[in-house]
Design a protein around this motif. Structure first.
Motif, short mmCIF file in Angstrom:
data_model
loop_
_atom_site.label_atom_id
_atom_site.label_comp_id
_atom_site.label_asym_id
_atom_site.label_seq_id
_atom_site.Cartn_x
_atom_site.Cartn_y
_atom_site.Cartn_z
N CYS A 1 115.52 58.12 -11.12
CA CYS A 1 116.19 59.41 -11.31
C CYS A 1 117.48 59.42 -10.48
O CYS A 1 117.46 59.14 -9.29
CB CYS A 1 115.26 60.54 -10.86
N ASN A 2 118.59 59.75 -11.14
CA ASN A 2 119.86 59.77 -10.39
C ASN A 2 120.23 61.19 -9.96
O ASN A 2 121.33 61.42 -9.51
CB ASN A 2 120.98 59.14 -11.22
N ARG A 3 119.31 62.11 -10.10
CA ARG A 3 119.47 63.49 -9.66
C ARG A 3 120.68 64.17 -10.31
O ARG A 3 121.39 64.94 -9.66
CB ARG A 3 119.55 63.56 -8.12
N CYS A 4 120.91 63.89 -11.58
CA CYS A 4 122.04 64.52 -12.28
C CYS A 4 121.75 65.99 -12.55
O CYS A 4 122.66 66.78 -12.77
CB CYS A 4 122.34 63.80 -13.59
N GLY A 5 120.49 66.37 -12.57
CA GLY A 5 120.14 67.77 -12.80
C GLY A 5 120.08 68.17 -14.26
O GLY A 5 119.84 69.33 -14.59
N LEU B 1 109.10 61.98 -17.81
CA LEU B 1 110.16 61.73 -16.83
C LEU B 1 109.55 61.46 -15.46
O LEU B 1 110.03 60.60 -14.71
CB LEU B 1 111.12 62.93 -16.75
N CYS C 1 117.92 67.65 -16.72
CA CYS C 1 116.65 68.19 -17.24
C CYS C 1 116.46 69.64 -16.79
O CYS C 1 116.09 70.51 -17.58
CB CYS C 1 115.47 67.32 -16.79
N PRO D 1 114.06 66.65 -9.46
CA PRO D 1 113.49 67.71 -10.28
C PRO D 1 111.96 67.70 -10.22
O PRO D 1 111.36 66.64 -10.03
CB PRO D 1 113.97 67.35 -11.69
N CYS E 1 117.83 62.99 -20.67
CA CYS E 1 117.92 62.29 -19.38
C CYS E 1 118.76 61.02 -19.55
O CYS E 1 118.47 60.18 -20.40
CB CYS E 1 116.52 61.94 -18.87
N PRO E 2 119.81 60.83 -18.74
CA PRO E 2 120.65 59.65 -18.91
C PRO E 2 119.93 58.34 -18.57
O PRO E 2 120.42 57.27 -18.91
CB PRO E 2 121.81 59.90 -17.93
S1 SF4 Z 1 117.75 64.27 -16.33
FE1 SF4 Z 1 118.75 63.62 -14.42
S2 SF4 Z 1 117.65 64.80 -12.81
FE2 SF4 Z 1 116.37 64.85 -14.67
S3 SF4 Z 1 114.94 63.09 -14.45
FE3 SF4 Z 1 116.72 62.37 -15.65
S4 SF4 Z 1 118.07 61.50 -14.11
FE4 SF4 Z 1 116.61 62.78 -13.01
#
Ligand code: SF4
Ligand code: FAD
Ligand code: SF4
Length: 373
Positions: free
Chosen positions: A22-26, A12, A28, A48, A66-67
């Motif tokens: 990374c869209n910072r969805c949290g 990641l 992971c 993250p 992870c999306p």
């Molecule tokens: S799961 Fe969400 S926060 Fe973690 S790396 Fe993927 S996009 Fe970023």
């Protein structure tokens, strides 16, 4: 099911976070903390990172869920029968809340807040994961358990909310036995609804596909349409604000439909075309291809509907059941009762949702192509 041999958070770091995807969805971090591994945390920059790399089990689950990775996409598409370009749907409406207090604070018709009120008041859920405002420009996740709490969280916040991290910490806080008893006696939370952008819903769906806690607590999802998110700080950036005559302190309401709509203190309304706000979108949003929130039970947005109404896309039998009950109990009302009107409007609503979904997919493809070059 996908194999994840040799994959870890390091992937990641290089393939998602390192490429500004990374869209910072949290998701992971949520997985890692809720399962007691605790190798990851959200850094001060909101992204993250490893908190303790030694603890990482190298299982690669964080990568799968992870999306922004392509893993599990085909399984999700199959499970939700997600067809191009807006996923599966069985009905579409323009609707609004019947509650005057909700209408005052809602982004569009307040359907989200009233559906959640119905679910809480009829004891179908113990709480709803929603967003609350933090300070002037920020927002963050919270769990609302009453209509009053929902009213404090209504409206839309166009910066991301790290919802899934909240889910992880809520779950974890219930984990030690004594705390579980105390917390469950106090909160008794077993069933939650989640309101989220497509990236947030996709992460939870991937977790559910793999039977990973805490995703089992989410029994109903309301997905917001989403072209992008941005921060009000980005809007306020000198050149941008000057060019579009925006004074950030004077904004009283922000909304995205087929354009960005800024209601100002003076009563005037500034309309900013979408290609202009794309310039301040996060790079991760430009690479994201889901507009209509394909994996939610119900998806909602403002496009296509008149001012004061929410466009509602019912995707499955659970969505239909909950929507019909809330309608029957008088929490929400459809704009039209008459079949003919409804039919004409349905076609219009579906067409406009498709138009935006196709536009977003094309934008994502172009961005991903540019990363390969
Ligand atoms: S799961 Fe969400 S926060 Fe973690 S790396 Fe993927 S996009 Fe970023
Ligand atoms: C980042 C973002 C982008 C959007 N883009 C579009 C778009 O391009 N086109 C379109 O038609 N609609 C878009 N929407 C959806 C639209 O703004 C409304 O949220 C939707 O129409 C529901 O309106 P409502 O009055 O029924 O909801 P309300 O009753 O006002 O409830 C909204 C709910 O959403 C929650 N919420 C607010 N912000 C967030 C967030 N950042 N993350 C997760 N949950 C949140 C609130 O806590 C509340 O529970 C977007 C929303 C967001 C948050
Ligand atoms: S465009 Fe919306 S769904 Fe996609 S990454 Fe950005 S906030 Fe998430």
């Amino acid at each position: 099911m996908e194999k994840n041999i040799g994959i870890s958070f390091n992937n990641l770091l290089t393939e998602v976070i390192g490429k500004d995807l990374c869209n910072r969805c949290g998701g992971c971090v949520s997985f890692c903390s809720a399962n007691g591994i605790n190798a990851l945390e959200i850094g001060e920059d909101g992204y993250p990172k490893y908190s303790d790399q030694e603890k990482c089990l190298q299982g690669g689950i964080c990568y799968l869920i992870c999306p922004q990775t392509k893993r599990l996409e085909e399984e999700l598409k199959q499970k939700f029968d997600a067809k191009f370009p807006i996923g599966n749907w069985i009905d579409v409406f323009s609707a609004r809340s019947t509650d005057i207090d909700v209408k005052k604070v809602a982004t569009d018709g307040g359907v989200v807040t009233s559906l959640l009120s119905y679910l809480i008041e009829s004891n179908k859920i113990d709480g709803a994961i929603v967003s609350k405002r933090i300070g002037a420009c920020g927002n963050g996740p919270t769990i609302a358990t009453s209509k009053e709490e929902l009213l404090e969280t209504a409206g839309s916040y166009y910066s991301e909310a790290l919802h899934l991290d909240k889910l992880g910490s809520e779950y974890k806080s219930c984990f030690p036995v004594i705390k579980v008893i105390r917390e469950s006696a106090k909160k008794n939370m077993k069933k939650l609804a989640l309101v989220g952008t497509p990236c947030q819903i996709k992460a939870i769906r991937k977790m559910q596909l793999m039977n990973i806690v805490p995703s089992d607590m989410v029994i109903f999802t309301i997905g917001l349409f989403c072209l992008q998110c941005f921060t009000l700080e980005d809007l306020a950036k000198k050149e941008f604000a000057k060019l579009h005559n925006i004074c950030i302190d004077d904004i009283v309401k922000v909304n995205i439909k087929d354009k960005l709509i800024l209601n100002m203190k003076s009563g005037i309304c500034i309309h900013v075309p979408l290609d202009v706000i794309e310039k301040i979108a996060r790079p991760a949003c430009i690479a994201c291809d889901d507009f209509a929130n394909d994996y939610a039970d119900i998806s909602v947005g403002g496009i296509g509907s008149d001012e004061g109404f929410t466009t509602v896309l019912i995707r499955n039998s659970l969505g239909r059941e909950i929507y019909s009950e809330a309608l029957y109990k008088g929490y929400i009302e459809n704009k039209h009762d008459k079949c003919m009107h409804e039919k004409v409007e349905s076609n219009y609503l579906i067409d406009i949702i498709k138009e935006f979904a196709i536009r977003k997919k094309a934008r994502a493809q172009a961005r991903l192509n540019s990363l390969i070059k």
